[in-house]
Motif scaffolding. Structure first.
Motif, mmCIF file in Angstrom:
data_model
loop_
_atom_site.group_PDB
_atom_site.id
_atom_site.type_symbol
_atom_site.label_atom_id
_atom_site.label_comp_id
_atom_site.label_asym_id
_atom_site.label_seq_id
_atom_site.Cartn_x
_atom_site.Cartn_y
_atom_site.Cartn_z
ATOM 1 N N ASN A 2 8.073 1.099 11.908
ATOM 2 C CA ASN A 2 8.844 2.338 11.879
ATOM 3 C C ASN A 2 7.985 3.499 12.340
ATOM 4 O O ASN A 2 6.770 3.481 12.213
ATOM 5 C CB ASN A 2 9.324 2.623 10.447
ATOM 6 N N GLU A 3 8.650 4.528 12.844
ATOM 7 C CA GLU A 3 7.946 5.735 13.234
ATOM 8 C C GLU A 3 7.492 6.473 11.974
ATOM 9 O O GLU A 3 8.201 6.506 10.981
ATOM 10 C CB GLU A 3 8.889 6.615 14.056
ATOM 11 N N ASN A 5 6.949 9.636 9.809
ATOM 12 C CA ASN A 5 7.478 10.985 9.706
ATOM 13 C C ASN A 5 6.326 11.970 9.615
ATOM 14 O O ASN A 5 5.288 11.677 9.040
ATOM 15 C CB ASN A 5 8.352 11.129 8.457
ATOM 16 N N MET A 7 5.341 15.827 8.327
ATOM 17 C CA MET A 7 5.768 16.922 7.470
ATOM 18 C C MET A 7 4.818 18.090 7.699
ATOM 19 O O MET A 7 3.603 17.901 7.731
ATOM 20 C CB MET A 7 5.727 16.478 5.996
ATOM 21 N N GLU A 11 6.909 22.656 4.950
ATOM 22 C CA GLU A 11 7.890 21.718 4.390
ATOM 23 C C GLU A 11 7.377 21.127 3.077
ATOM 24 O O GLU A 11 8.140 20.984 2.120
ATOM 25 C CB GLU A 11 8.198 20.604 5.388
ATOM 26 N N GLU A 61 8.452 8.017 -2.095
ATOM 27 C CA GLU A 61 8.152 8.750 -0.870
ATOM 28 C C GLU A 61 6.735 9.298 -0.977
ATOM 29 O O GLU A 61 6.364 9.895 -1.982
ATOM 30 C CB GLU A 61 9.143 9.895 -0.659
ATOM 31 N N SER A 76 -1.110 6.520 6.890
ATOM 32 C CA SER A 76 0.354 6.433 6.976
ATOM 33 C C SER A 76 0.767 5.174 7.731
ATOM 34 O O SER A 76 1.673 4.448 7.307
ATOM 35 C CB SER A 76 0.924 7.660 7.688
ATOM 36 N N ASN A 80 2.839 1.963 6.336
ATOM 37 C CA ASN A 80 4.036 1.560 7.066
ATOM 38 C C ASN A 80 3.982 0.070 7.404
ATOM 39 O O ASN A 80 4.956 -0.657 7.227
ATOM 40 C CB ASN A 80 4.167 2.418 8.329
ATOM 41 N N LYS A 86 9.042 5.143 3.314
ATOM 42 C CA LYS A 86 9.121 6.609 3.238
ATOM 43 C C LYS A 86 7.706 7.191 3.181
ATOM 44 O O LYS A 86 7.195 7.549 2.132
ATOM 45 C CB LYS A 86 9.930 7.040 2.019
ATOM 46 N N ASN A 88 5.117 10.049 4.974
ATOM 47 C CA ASN A 88 4.994 11.251 5.789
ATOM 48 C C ASN A 88 3.524 11.568 5.989
ATOM 49 O O ASN A 88 2.731 11.443 5.058
ATOM 50 C CB ASN A 88 5.634 12.460 5.078
ATOM 51 N N GLU A 91 1.084 17.241 8.803
ATOM 52 C CA GLU A 91 0.633 17.776 10.082
ATOM 53 C C GLU A 91 -0.342 18.936 9.852
ATOM 54 O O GLU A 91 -0.047 19.860 9.109
ATOM 55 C CB GLU A 91 1.850 18.263 10.870
#
Length: 103
Positions: A2-3, A5, A7, A11, A61, A76, A80, A86, A88, A91
């Motif tokens: 999966n990609e 995410n 944040m 956020e 998450e 991350s 994954n 879930k 993140n 960033e």
């Protein structure tokens, strides 16, 4: 795979203010976290993530944090690959964090 995410620090700040149910994992080294961590963050140095992964709840998450966002992206991607859905990456990492710190 999966990609991952991404944040932003804004956020994450908003999610914390809203008491969103997420777990923050700080993957920086000991001397880095001594300069302050995001409140509620759990410290697991990047090199220890593989041995700690079985202690993490894959249904939760997560927000992975480091100094700039590169090491936390590695963490991350590792989570994954281990089936965590879930995850993140913060960033900009702690360099961009303007919120409260705990020591």
């Amino acid at each position: 795979m999966n990609e991952i995410n991404v944040m932003t620090t804004d956020e994450l700040q908003k999610a914390l203010e809203e008491n969103k149910d997420l777990a923050i994992i700080d993957v920086r080294e000991d001397e880095e976290v001594a300069q302050g961590m995001i409140p509620t963050a759990k410290h697991i140095p990047l090199g220890h993530v593989p041995e700690e992964v079985d202690n993490l709840d894959s249904s939760k998450e997560y927000v992975m944090v480091c100094r700039s966002g590169k090491r936390s992206m590695n963490a991350s991607e590792f989570l994954n690959q281990k089936g965590f859905k879930k995850v993140n990456n913060l960033e900009g990492g702690m360099l961009d964090w303007k919120g409260e710190l705990v020591f």
